[in-house]
Structure formats: structure tokens, C-alpha cells
Design a protein around this motif. Sequence first.
Motif, PDB file in Angstrom:
ATOM      1  N   VAL A  71       0.523  -1.527  -0.254  1.00 13.86           N
ATOM      2  CA  VAL A  71      -0.834   0.323  -0.243  1.00 13.86           C
ATOM      3  C   VAL A  71       0.705   1.577  -0.184  1.00 13.86           C
ATOM      4  O   VAL A  71       1.669   1.352   0.886  1.00 13.86           O
ATOM      5  CB  VAL A  71      -0.824   0.279   1.075  1.00 13.86           C
ATOM      6  N   PRO A  72       0.769   2.181  -1.295  1.00 10.28           N
ATOM      7  CA  PRO A  72       2.027   3.385  -0.964  1.00 10.28           C
ATOM      8  C   PRO A  72       0.820   3.986   0.169  1.00 10.28           C
ATOM      9  O   PRO A  72      -0.201   4.505   0.096  1.00 10.28           O
ATOM     10  CB  PRO A  72       1.473   3.641  -2.511  1.00 10.28           C
ATOM     11  N   VAL A  73       1.943   4.899   0.689  1.00  9.04           N
ATOM     12  CA  VAL A  73       1.734   5.756   1.509  1.00  9.04           C
ATOM     13  C   VAL A  73       1.344   7.340   0.386  1.00  9.04           C
ATOM     14  O   VAL A  73       0.245   7.278   1.708  1.00  9.04           O
ATOM     15  CB  VAL A  73       3.172   6.211   2.385  1.00  9.04           C
ATOM     16  N   SER A  74       0.978   7.531  -0.707  1.00 10.71           N
ATOM     17  CA  SER A  74       0.025   8.657  -1.056  1.00 10.71           C
ATOM     18  C   SER A  74      -1.267   8.620  -0.902  1.00 10.71           C
ATOM     19  O   SER A  74      -2.154   9.129  -1.407  1.00 10.71           O
ATOM     20  CB  SER A  74       0.688   8.591  -2.075  1.00 10.71           C
ATOM     21  N   LEU A  75      -1.514   6.654  -0.273  1.00 12.28           N
ATOM     22  CA  LEU A  75      -3.256   6.556  -0.136  1.00 12.28           C
ATOM     23  C   LEU A  75      -3.433   6.982   1.144  1.00 12.28           C
ATOM     24  O   LEU A  75      -4.520   7.192   0.850  1.00 12.28           O
ATOM     25  CB  LEU A  75      -3.943   5.536  -0.653  1.00 12.28           C
ATOM     26  N   TRP A  76      -2.256   7.617   2.250  1.00 11.99           N
ATOM     27  CA  TRP A  76      -2.928   7.975   3.118  1.00 11.99           C
ATOM     28  C   TRP A  76      -3.978   8.820   3.768  1.00 11.99           C
ATOM     29  O   TRP A  76      -5.183   8.916   4.945  1.00 11.99           O
ATOM     30  CB  TRP A  76      -1.942   8.064   4.483  1.00 11.99           C
ATOM     31  N   ALA A 118      -8.491   4.748  -4.508  1.00 13.73           N
ATOM     32  CA  ALA A 118      -8.054   4.976  -5.989  1.00 13.73           C
ATOM     33  C   ALA A 118      -6.473   6.182  -5.419  1.00 13.73           C
ATOM     34  O   ALA A 118      -6.765   7.255  -4.600  1.00 13.73           O
ATOM     35  CB  ALA A 118      -8.093   5.754  -6.835  1.00 13.73           C
ATOM     36  N   PRO A 119      -5.575   5.713  -6.077  1.00 10.76           N
ATOM     37  CA  PRO A 119      -4.744   6.593  -6.627  1.00 10.76           C
ATOM     38  C   PRO A 119      -4.652   7.990  -6.012  1.00 10.76           C
ATOM     39  O   PRO A 119      -5.454   8.018  -7.432  1.00 10.76           O
ATOM     40  CB  PRO A 119      -3.739   5.801  -7.190  1.00 10.76           C
ATOM     41  N   PRO A 120      -4.383   9.253  -5.547  1.00 10.58           N
ATOM     42  CA  PRO A 120      -4.835  10.256  -6.356  1.00 10.58           C
ATOM     43  C   PRO A 120      -4.105  10.698  -7.833  1.00 10.58           C
ATOM     44  O   PRO A 120      -3.222  10.294  -7.686  1.00 10.58           O
ATOM     45  CB  PRO A 120      -3.661  11.266  -5.037  1.00 10.58           C
ATOM     46  N   ALA A 121      -4.965  11.407  -7.610  1.00 12.27           N
ATOM     47  CA  ALA A 121      -4.283  12.052  -9.683  1.00 12.27           C
ATOM     48  C   ALA A 121      -3.146  12.960  -9.081  1.00 12.27           C
ATOM     49  O   ALA A 121      -2.374  13.867  -8.606  1.00 12.27           O
ATOM     50  CB  ALA A 121      -4.417  13.114 -10.370  1.00 12.27           C
ATOM     51  N   ASP A 122      -2.063  12.835 -10.473  1.00 16.88           N
ATOM     52  CA  ASP A 122      -0.635  13.957 -10.219  1.00 16.88           C
ATOM     53  C   ASP A 122      -0.787  14.972 -10.035  1.00 16.88           C
ATOM     54  O   ASP A 122      -1.408  15.830 -11.162  1.00 16.88           O
ATOM     55  CB  ASP A 122       0.523  13.251 -10.997  1.00 16.88           C
ATOM     56  N   PRO A 123      -0.944  16.292  -9.431  1.00 18.94           N
ATOM     57  CA  PRO A 123      -1.424  17.503  -8.999  1.00 18.94           C
ATOM     58  C   PRO A 123      -0.481  18.239 -10.097  1.00 18.94           C
ATOM     59  O   PRO A 123       0.536  17.716 -10.167  1.00 18.94           O
ATOM     60  CB  PRO A 123      -1.374  17.912  -7.481  1.00 18.94           C
ATOM     61  N   VAL A 124      -0.721  19.467 -10.777  1.00 21.22           N
ATOM     62  CA  VAL A 124      -0.104  20.366 -11.151  1.00 21.22           C
ATOM     63  C   VAL A 124       0.283  21.963 -10.474  1.00 21.22           C
ATOM     64  O   VAL A 124      -0.443  21.661  -9.882  1.00 21.22           O
ATOM     65  CB  VAL A 124      -0.788  20.892 -13.007  1.00 21.22           C
ATOM     66  N   ALA A 125       1.725  21.457 -10.271  1.00 21.92           N
ATOM     67  CA  ALA A 125       2.069  22.509  -9.869  1.00 21.92           C
ATOM     68  C   ALA A 125       2.781  23.838 -10.325  1.00 21.92           C
ATOM     69  O   ALA A 125       2.789  24.964  -9.757  1.00 21.92           O
ATOM     70  CB  ALA A 125       3.744  22.393  -9.009  1.00 21.92           C
ATOM     71  N   THR A 126       3.383  23.971 -11.576  1.00 20.06           N
ATOM     72  CA  THR A 126       2.704  24.890 -12.169  1.00 20.06           C
ATOM     73  C   THR A 126       3.175  25.322 -13.640  1.00 20.06           C
ATOM     74  O   THR A 126       2.544  24.075 -14.411  1.00 20.06           O
ATOM     75  CB  THR A 126       4.691  25.975 -11.931  1.00 20.06           C
ATOM     76  N   GLU A 127       3.297  25.782 -14.675  1.00 20.35           N
ATOM     77  CA  GLU A 127       3.497  25.886 -15.959  1.00 20.35           C
ATOM     78  C   GLU A 127       5.143  26.602 -16.665  1.00 20.35           C
ATOM     79  O   GLU A 127       5.538  26.431 -15.553  1.00 20.35           O
ATOM     80  CB  GLU A 127       2.776  26.996 -16.827  1.00 20.35           C
TER      81      GLU A 127
END
Length: 234
Positions: free
Chosen positions: A24-29, A146-155
Motif C-alpha cells: 500500500v503506497p503512502v500516497s493513499l494515506w 484510488a491513487p491520487p491524481a498527479d497534481p499540477v504545480a506550475t507551468e
Amino acid sequence: MTNHETNRDTQAPRLAVLIDAENVPVSLWPAIRRRLPRLGRPVLVRAYACGGAPGWGFADGVEVVDAGAAARAPNAVDFLLAFDAGRIRESGAVDGFVLVSGDDGFAAMVKALAESGAAVHVIVPAIGETYGRRLARHADVCLLVAPPADPVATERADGAPQTLEARFAEVFRGCGADGEGWVPLSVLGAALKAAGVAFPGKLGALVSAMPGFEVRGADATGATVRLHHDRAAP
């Protein structure tokens, strides 16, 4: 909080939350944590591993139970978690359990706990093709995360979106890694702050969940981070 709310909280079933940190990946916590109040009141939260639980040492409210690399073997984490579940059940410290895993190998443990009279719930990571079907058969409640979507930080300069991981990698490359590519996590954090990169949650947990990075060390004060040599972030 009103007296009614306080009484309702204390009357909620006491839960032991047992996490299969190997799978279980920690990103799901964060998503897991949001679901727990539906099931009861967590009084014990543990993540189990043998020789490393990437990122779980940074997760708020989680105790890591690590038997060490010397204990690593097929199903070693399963035995570690199941044995601890039995001890917790015998102690009478909780009213029920929440297993966080998609491994159907835990089905016998879930069945045994349920037959002992405990409430048993399962939270299954929606990763891969199998979602713990046998686990769901024996659980009182089964939830998917579900795993979180990869957030967009900047352009980028050309206006194209840039993922948070890509921005982290860009900043990391300016941090002055040692001969093996490691940079102290605190140094990366300071560099991200100086670069104006905002991010959610704890840095250690976030970097641990990024496929292009690896983290060494279990706490923020001594942890180091580097890019995977064979799978560098873009």
C-alpha cells in the motif's frame, strides 16, 4: 464540539487500523484517513514492513512496525501483521479492525477475526487488476481507495503544464547531491521553499510516493533523497 458530538465520538467502535505497507503506497494515506470515521474511532494505526516502509514513517498518526531486512521472506509481512492482529484481539483494546490491503492472502485472518466477534472492515487500494475479492467476502464493510491524481504545480516557460514531480526533480538537480546522488530531505525542502514551490502535506511522504524518487531514512531530521538512477523523474 457539543456534548452530544463528544458522546457520539467516544461511543464509536474503537478500531485498530492495520496497513500492509509492503503493498500500500503512502500516497493513499490521506484518502484512507478520510474514510476511517465512517467505520469507527481509530485508537491504533500501524503499518507493517520487513526492511523498509517507504514514506510511512512520515505519515501522521501511523506507527511503523518493521521487523527489519533480516526477516524479509515471502509472506513475512503477512505473518507479522496477522500475528499482531491476534495479540490486539486478545488484549480487548479494540472493538474492530480495519485492514488496509488488497492481498487476498489475508482472507483467512479476516474470517477468523470476524468469527471471534470483532467487526472487520477492509480498505482496498484500487491498484492493478485484483481488488481483494475474497477479502470483501468476509468483511463487514469493504471500501476502495484510488491513487491520487498527479497534481499540477506550475507551468513551463512555454505555457505547458508541469507535474509536481517534474518540478521537484528540477529543483533537486540544483541541490548539490553527494557522490551517490543523495541530498538531505531538509536541503530539498529549503530549496523548494526558495523556489516558491508549494506542495500539500509532509515533504517526506510526498517524495516517497513519487516514482522517480527514493527516500532513505525514516524521519525528517535524518532522511535523504535521490532520483532513481533507472527511473529518473522527467
